[in-house]
Enzyme design. Structure first.
Site, PDB file in Angstrom:
ATOM      1  N   HIS A   5      34.114  30.657   8.335  1.00 47.51           N
ATOM      2  CA  HIS A   5      34.355  28.850   8.837  1.00 47.51           C
ATOM      3  C   HIS A   5      34.507  28.516  10.343  1.00 47.51           C
ATOM      4  CE1 HIS A   5      35.938  24.543   8.155  1.00 47.51           C
ATOM      5  NE2 HIS A   5      35.254  25.231   7.058  1.00 47.51           N
ATOM      6  N   PHE A   6      33.243  28.894  10.627  1.00 41.75           N
ATOM      7  CA  PHE A   6      32.311  29.631  10.724  1.00 41.75           C
ATOM      8  C   PHE A   6      32.029  29.789  11.619  1.00 41.75           C
ATOM      9  CE2 PHE A   6      32.457  24.702   9.612  1.00 41.75           C
ATOM     10  CZ  PHE A   6      31.655  24.550   7.896  1.00 41.75           C
TER      11      PHE A   6
END
Length: 139
Positions: free
Chosen positions: A47-48
């Site tokens: 994420h991410f």
């Protein structure tokens, strides 16, 4: 209040313990704590990967745990409601998430707090959080 006090007061453990230090605490009134956001957090792997952003749900978890510590006399607290949740800025590795909460009301086993999270003095999230407190092992 250091991590030892926090761990005696909260049931969460790594990777879900989201409060690193309590800076100020007036039982049943208010609290100020911090979460040090590092690239080593497990959620940053997905994420991410190319642009790590702390998931909103993890910000809310940090806010919920910190605010719950206002009521440090309670044995075990459970989240029962989130109201007026807002996110206003991204939280990224290296940020210090400062969480301030004030007690709104406590009736029997139920309590409510107003919570605000900031980074460098800028608001990143706010919410009203409701809890139910009970003895551990009871439902």
């Amino acid at each position: 209040m250091d991590i030892q006090w926090i761990m005696r007061s909260l049931r969460q453990r790594y990777p879900f313990l989201m409060v690193d230090r309590v800076l100020e605490h007036e039982p049943d009134r208010r609290i100020k704590g911090i979460k040090l956001v590092t690239i080593n957090e497990p959620y940053f792997a997905g994420h991410f990967p190319d642009e790590p952003v702390m998931p909103g749900v993890m910000i809310v978890e940090a806010m919920t745990q910190t605010a719950g510590l206002i009521y440090s006399d309670a044995e075990s607290g459970y989240l029962v409601a989130l109201n007026n949740v807002k996110f206003t800025r991204f939280v990224t590795p290296g940020d210090v998430l400062v969480i301030e909460a004030e007690a709104l009301e406590r009736v029997g086993p139920f309590a409510k707090a107003r919570v605000r999270a900031t980074v460098d003095g800028q608001e990143v999230s706010r919410a009203e959080i409701s809890y139910k407190f009970m003895s551990r092992g009871r439902e």
